[in-house]
Design an enzyme around this catalytic site. Sequence first.
Site, PDB file in Angstrom:
ATOM      1  N   GLY A 138       0.831  -1.203   0.000  1.00  0.00           N
ATOM      2  CA  GLY A 138       0.000   0.000   0.000  1.00  0.00           C
ATOM      3  C   GLY A 138       0.857   1.240   0.000  1.00  0.00           C
ATOM      4  O   GLY A 138       1.986   1.228  -0.495  1.00  0.00           O
ATOM      5  N   GLU A 163       5.570  -3.379   0.888  1.00  0.00           N
ATOM      6  CA  GLU A 163       5.696  -3.077  -0.541  1.00  0.00           C
ATOM      7  C   GLU A 163       4.910  -1.805  -0.768  1.00  0.00           C
ATOM      8  O   GLU A 163       3.680  -1.809  -0.701  1.00  0.00           O
ATOM      9  CB  GLU A 163       5.163  -4.257  -1.369  1.00  0.00           C
ATOM     10  CG  GLU A 163       5.720  -4.286  -2.772  1.00  0.00           C
ATOM     11  CD  GLU A 163       4.824  -3.571  -3.746  1.00  0.00           C
ATOM     12  OE1 GLU A 163       5.014  -2.351  -3.913  1.00  0.00           O
ATOM     13  OE2 GLU A 163       3.918  -4.219  -4.307  1.00  0.00           O
ATOM     14  N   CYS A 166       1.873   0.364  -8.386  1.00  0.00           N
ATOM     15  CA  CYS A 166       2.961   0.922  -7.580  1.00  0.00           C
ATOM     16  C   CYS A 166       4.247   1.001  -8.404  1.00  0.00           C
ATOM     17  O   CYS A 166       5.062   1.886  -8.196  1.00  0.00           O
ATOM     18  CB  CYS A 166       3.157   0.115  -6.319  1.00  0.00           C
ATOM     19  SG  CYS A 166       3.060  -1.645  -6.602  1.00  0.00           S
TER      20      CYS A 166
END
Lengths: 509, 303
Positions: free
Chosen positions: A267, A289, A323
């Site tokens: 997140g 992560e 991400c």
Amino acid sequence: MAAAVAATTSSDINSMSTSSTKRSAVPSLSFFKDWTYVPAPESSDHIHLKDQYGLFINGEFVRPHSKRYFDTINPATEKKIAEIADADEKDVDAAVTAAANASAKIWKRMPGKERSKYIYRIARMIQERAREFAVIETMDGGKPIRESRDVDVPLAANHFFYYAGWADKLDYAFPNRRPQPLGVAGQIIPWNFPLLMAAWKIAPALACGNTVVLKPAETTSLTALKLAEIIQESGLPAGVVNIVTGFGKTGAAIVNHPGVNKVAFTGSTDVGKIIQKAIAGTGKKATLELGGKAANIVFDDAPIDQAVEGIVNGIFFNQGHVCCAGSRLLVQEGVAEIVIRKLKDRMETLIVGDPMDKNTDIGAINSKEQLKKINEYISIGVNEGAELYQSSCTLPSKGFFCKPTLFLNTSQSHRLVQEEIFGPVLAVQTFRTVEEAIEKANNIPYGLSAGIWTDKGSKIFNMTSKMRAGVVWANTYNKFDPTSPFGGYKESGYGREGGLHGLLPYVQW
Amino acid sequence: MKNSNALPDFRTSPVVDHVGIEERVARFTTRSIKKASKVQALKLALNMIDLTTLEGKDTPGKVAQMCYKALHLCDQLPGLPTVAAVCVYPTHVRQAKAALSGSPIKVASVATAFPSGNTTREIKLSDTRFAVSEGADEVDMVISRGEFLQGNYAFVHDEIAAVKEACGSARLKVILETGELSTLDNVRRASDIAIHAGADFIKTSTGKIQPAATMPVTLVMLQAIKDHYYKTGKMVGMKPAGGISTAKLAVQYLVMLHETLGDAWMTNQWFRFGASSLANDLLMQVAKEARGPYQGKDYFSND
């Protein structure tokens, strides 16, 4: 050619105006005027959804202690799909207790060979119900059906298959070290790849003999709950996987629960920092992560058309809610003009709209809040003086949508370049030398991924060794595979998921 | 760059990444083209066909029958276009031209010692002049692949330019025979050479060598056309030939064309399918959209 470049760079105001008149005479391509694709929506007739979902604790769906439910909506239509239980501390406690019991009594004692059978079964069941998963993923999260069908669901199944294979081979993964499970893993996953992230988290945990309490993101709980149904059907012993839904408070309850031995979080960097503080001194293991702001670096010897494709895949895949998105384009000055021109033309052929349409390339932004954040960044970019370019598509009147967006003429000092936007917004910078590209790519608090585009093999090896990023793609972008480790440097977090490396965070000696 | 008349160094043609090309092609093939969009594409594809017979056993009888088919694709289905052209050997041009007179259908002739192209320039030029004098509207030439693979790019270039000159007002399609060029980088170089030498169309294959047209090869050629258009504003046509025998594949080619070069190329002025059996598969699909059920192969004439 060289003369033309020199003329533009040394031009004064007057010659600027001539060059811009010249530019308007440049031949342009037009797309989608004479032939358009009529809607081709994927059917949702075969989908079974309940009106209300409880919490999956100890092998049963149960009502939340709080008795509170919240709505999950389709971000493309803003219509309610179902009600989701809001778990409180008592619910989390029940889930962790169930997981701890299952760990002690069954799962950690079970031979790896037996564990792997259950994991294989889950993988096969995901494959059997792939279409249902894909449709629900798209309804709940807004991503195009093409992506959930071709990427999310098959990859999720592959993660279970891959780690099922490791379950009885841990002694070979860690020779002479006798790996032991940690106990209960508390796992918190984001809304950008709901099912896939659940697979990334659950599969290695189970393979290593751990039990799980997983919390999906509040806007995208449905596929995790469908996975819970599969897990129930698979006959996995009760309590080995528990799925609790809710908001940040539910996540905090998992992180802070003393019965949790390991925290795995994917997140935002902000939440990652909170978790890091919360578990300091508790002995809990963690993998984080977090965010990213990856550089996609295009050298002048690159295969240009394929690089443009890679730029598009890098930033517009999953509406840029990735991400490891290639959200910064670094392009060498000699090819900047042609790359931008081709990129703009390519953006005209991106179909933005109904995520359920099989032809849609860019679907809905996941939530109203996220759309607001993206739009704020677009105004920041405009106010910073960067040159805005958006494709000429029309957006649906309902739902949360954002046009594919470029910001040209940005520099390292623009906030647009430094901060993670998590949307279909690309900041474009130019560079002159290899050293400058390396400097710019690494000059950022994040370090999750990078992309290198060049025809020269030696340049690829040089660049990959200089990038301070967990994943570096060469002449491709956003490629994922269960056998390949994924994770970050710096504020992008620590620990690796996927591959042999993905086992390590779930074992002790 | 000192002498603007000097031939460009085609070794510096843009490079192509094979994996990237295949990925892009895979994206085109996932487009879902249904209903009205599909009918529009099927009819456009019909209108882009170069109906072809290029066999040693071709006779005036065969050519006459094919020309009738070109004019009457399926008289039971109203509102159909004709094909774009028929493509024959030079010796059949006069007859085809007469059979098609008064129709919009062009006559294309292969020339330059098709399909191998292994002969002298003199013979190639006289072959071309003969085809044009017989009335060919279009000439499909083959490049000298042997010279190309030896790196003798100037030879290949000058030969194309000479054939172009011999064509006069006939449009020149340059067949690269990509099945013999081995790499996509070579396909790109050969495309650049042909375009620079004055090709009106670049064409993948003779149909005599496997593999013939493929989507990756065609995409590389479309990108060469696009780069030329960016630089000069001049359009060049594209003709994939050989191996495209189903409507589904033809529609995928059209999607690729549509999303690479855009609206301006979506006409038979700039895009052709070189095919002998594609027409009937397209007709089967058109009939299905119009009438409901699929009909068997024997409901469509083979000529």
